[in-house]
Scaffold this motif. Structure first.
Motif, PDB file in Angstrom:
ATOM      1  N   UNK A   1       0.820  -1.220   0.000  1.00  0.00           N
ATOM      2  CA  UNK A   1       0.000   0.000   0.000  1.00  0.00           C
ATOM      3  C   UNK A   1       0.852   1.267   0.000  1.00  0.00           C
ATOM      4  N   UNK A   2       2.147   1.074   0.044  1.00  0.00           N
ATOM      5  CA  UNK A   2       3.086   2.186  -0.073  1.00  0.00           C
ATOM      6  C   UNK A   2       4.289   1.720  -0.887  1.00  0.00           C
ATOM      7  N   UNK A   3       4.921   2.653  -1.593  1.00  0.00           N
ATOM      8  CA  UNK A   3       6.105   2.294  -2.382  1.00  0.00           C
ATOM      9  C   UNK A   3       7.112   3.437  -2.348  1.00  0.00           C
TER      10      UNK A   3
ATOM     11  N   UNK B   1      10.355  11.170   4.735  1.00  0.00           N
ATOM     12  CA  UNK B   1       9.419  11.058   3.600  1.00  0.00           C
ATOM     13  C   UNK B   1       8.455   9.885   3.789  1.00  0.00           C
ATOM     14  N   UNK B   2       8.985   8.787   4.328  1.00  0.00           N
ATOM     15  CA  UNK B   2       8.129   7.614   4.565  1.00  0.00           C
ATOM     16  C   UNK B   2       7.089   7.943   5.639  1.00  0.00           C
ATOM     17  N   UNK B   3       7.540   8.541   6.724  1.00  0.00           N
ATOM     18  CA  UNK B   3       6.593   8.912   7.805  1.00  0.00           C
ATOM     19  C   UNK B   3       5.529   9.872   7.273  1.00  0.00           C
ATOM     20  N   UNK B   4       5.928  10.803   6.411  1.00  0.00           N
ATOM     21  CA  UNK B   4       4.970  11.761   5.841  1.00  0.00           C
ATOM     22  C   UNK B   4       3.919  11.083   4.962  1.00  0.00           C
ATOM     23  N   UNK B   5       4.248   9.916   4.427  1.00  0.00           N
ATOM     24  CA  UNK B   5       3.311   9.250   3.511  1.00  0.00           C
ATOM     25  C   UNK B   5       2.318   8.364   4.268  1.00  0.00           C
ATOM     26  N   UNK B   6       2.515   8.207   5.567  1.00  0.00           N
ATOM     27  CA  UNK B   6       1.595   7.407   6.394  1.00  0.00           C
ATOM     28  C   UNK B   6       0.362   8.249   6.754  1.00  0.00           C
ATOM     29  N   UNK B   7      -0.803   7.663   7.066  1.00  0.00           N
ATOM     30  CA  UNK B   7      -1.043   6.218   7.076  1.00  0.00           C
ATOM     31  C   UNK B   7      -1.384   5.692   5.685  1.00  0.00           C
TER      32      UNK B   7
ATOM     33  N   UNK C   1       0.430   4.963  -1.745  1.00  0.00           N
ATOM     34  CA  UNK C   1       1.257   6.147  -1.500  1.00  0.00           C
ATOM     35  C   UNK C   1       2.654   5.874  -2.059  1.00  0.00           C
ATOM     36  N   UNK C   2       3.071   6.693  -3.016  1.00  0.00           N
ATOM     37  CA  UNK C   2       4.368   6.456  -3.665  1.00  0.00           C
ATOM     38  C   UNK C   2       5.302   7.637  -3.422  1.00  0.00           C
ATOM     39  N   UNK C   3       6.454   7.348  -2.855  1.00  0.00           N
ATOM     40  CA  UNK C   3       7.511   8.347  -2.678  1.00  0.00           C
ATOM     41  C   UNK C   3       8.527   8.113  -3.793  1.00  0.00           C
ATOM     42  N   UNK C   4       8.794   9.142  -4.590  1.00  0.00           N
ATOM     43  CA  UNK C   4       9.774   9.013  -5.679  1.00  0.00           C
ATOM     44  C   UNK C   4      10.903   9.991  -5.425  1.00  0.00           C
ATOM     45  N   UNK C   5      12.123   9.503  -5.369  1.00  0.00           N
ATOM     46  CA  UNK C   5      13.223  10.387  -4.996  1.00  0.00           C
ATOM     47  C   UNK C   5      14.551   9.878  -5.574  1.00  0.00           C
ATOM     48  N   UNK C   6      15.464  10.807  -5.848  1.00  0.00           N
ATOM     49  CA  UNK C   6      16.822  10.400  -6.240  1.00  0.00           C
ATOM     50  C   UNK C   6      17.726  10.581  -5.018  1.00  0.00           C
ATOM     51  N   UNK C   7      18.845   9.882  -5.002  1.00  0.00           N
ATOM     52  CA  UNK C   7      19.691   9.979  -3.798  1.00  0.00           C
ATOM     53  C   UNK C   7      20.251  11.401  -3.574  1.00  0.00           C
ATOM     54  N   UNK C   8      20.608  12.159  -4.632  1.00  0.00           N
ATOM     55  CA  UNK C   8      21.059  13.538  -4.350  1.00  0.00           C
ATOM     56  C   UNK C   8      19.951  14.422  -3.777  1.00  0.00           C
TER      57      UNK C   8
END
Ligand SMILES: [Zn+2]
Length: 273
Positions: free
Chosen positions: A118-120, A226-232, A147-154
């Motif tokens: 349910x999250x990625x 970012x993960x915490x922000x995408x909850x619940x 809920x999808x978080x998309x991010x690059x390492x920089x």
């Protein structure tokens, strides 16, 4: 969160379910085989992404999906960059065109939804393509509440650290993660090797494992935020059929004019990896 491993392909069914019940979050590390100078292995971007995802899953929960060392290159802004840092030498690239990667990504996301996530987290170690990955995530999220978080390492390291390509920033991280894949003694090969610079960063010789560890730990803190922000997450998400997924693909294609990987200019790219 005890299991031998956080990797989807190494988990037994009971362990997979137990991890997923605790945290229904999947991480997709996206890498690329591309030149990182004479001093570092081609897979640097992949190793960064995998390390961050595995550490995040161990610390915060979730499961890491199989990675891939192929990504968008050679089109749009990538083309003049290659010419500048590689010249006419064979770059030995794991490159695929945008429509191939983005369609694959869409079906990877479908697989995640249908497997019960349910999250990625889509984490790319190859900076610059993330805006296009976000288009895929956005279009899928219009039809399913994953809920999808998309991010690059920089982007994770940003503010505290400035990203680069095969310079102190990137090489330090590989030195910490896989010191056996770095040989700083070869830094001088840029002036003697027929391969030329081979995309090596100018301050690569200043890399240290300690600096790499600082970058990676800071990046993990940002990723946790970012993960915490995408909850619940939603309690349950309906599976996605193939036809429905193809309709999402049509919406992504309709936004082709926005694809940064087809554009000559990329505002996300400030000499970062
Ligand atoms: Zn890189």
């Amino acid at each position: 969160m005890d299991s031998r491993t956080v990797r989807w392909e190494e988990l037994l069914p009971r362990e997979f379910r137990a991890r997923q019940d605790q945290m229904p979050l999947v991480y997709l590390p996206l890498g690329l085989c591309e030149p990182h100078g004479h001093i570092a292995a081609f897979g640097l971007d992949t190793f960064k992404a995998v390390w961050l995802c595995e550490q995040a899953a161990s610390r915060f929960g979730g499961i890491v999906a199989p990675t891939q060392g192929y990504q968008i290159h050679e089109t749009g802004y990538h083309r003049p960059w290659l010419k500048e840092v590689i010249g006419d030498t064979n770059p030995n690239l794991g490159s695929v065109p945008p429509d191939v990667l983005l369609r694959m990504l869409l079906f990877q996301l479908r697989a995640f939804v249908n497997a019960g996530f349910r999250g990625a987290v889509l984490l790319t170690g190859h900076h610059g393509n993330q805006a296009d990955l976000r288009i895929v995530a956005e279009e899928l999220m219009t039809l399913r509440p994953i809920r999808i978080v998309t991010v690059s390492d920089p982007e994770l390291a940003r503010v505290a650290f400035h990203g680069d390509h095969a310079g102190k920033y990137e090489i330090s991280q590989l030195l910490f993660i896989r010191p056996d894949l770095v040989d700083l003694d070869r830094a001088g090969d840029i002036s003697t090797s027929p391969l030329g610079r081979f995309a090596q960063g100018e301050d690569a010789s200043e890399a240290t494992a300690g600096y790499g560890r600082e970058i990676l730990e800071h990046s993990l803190e940002q990723l946790e935020r970012l993960i915490r922000d995408s909850l619940p997450f939603e309690d349950a998400i309906d599976p996605l059929g193939i036809e429905e997924t193809d309709e999402i693909w049509q919406s992504i294609l309709a936004r082709r004019g926005e694809w940064r990987t087809l554009s000559e200019r990329n505002p996300d790219l400030a000499r970062e990896a």
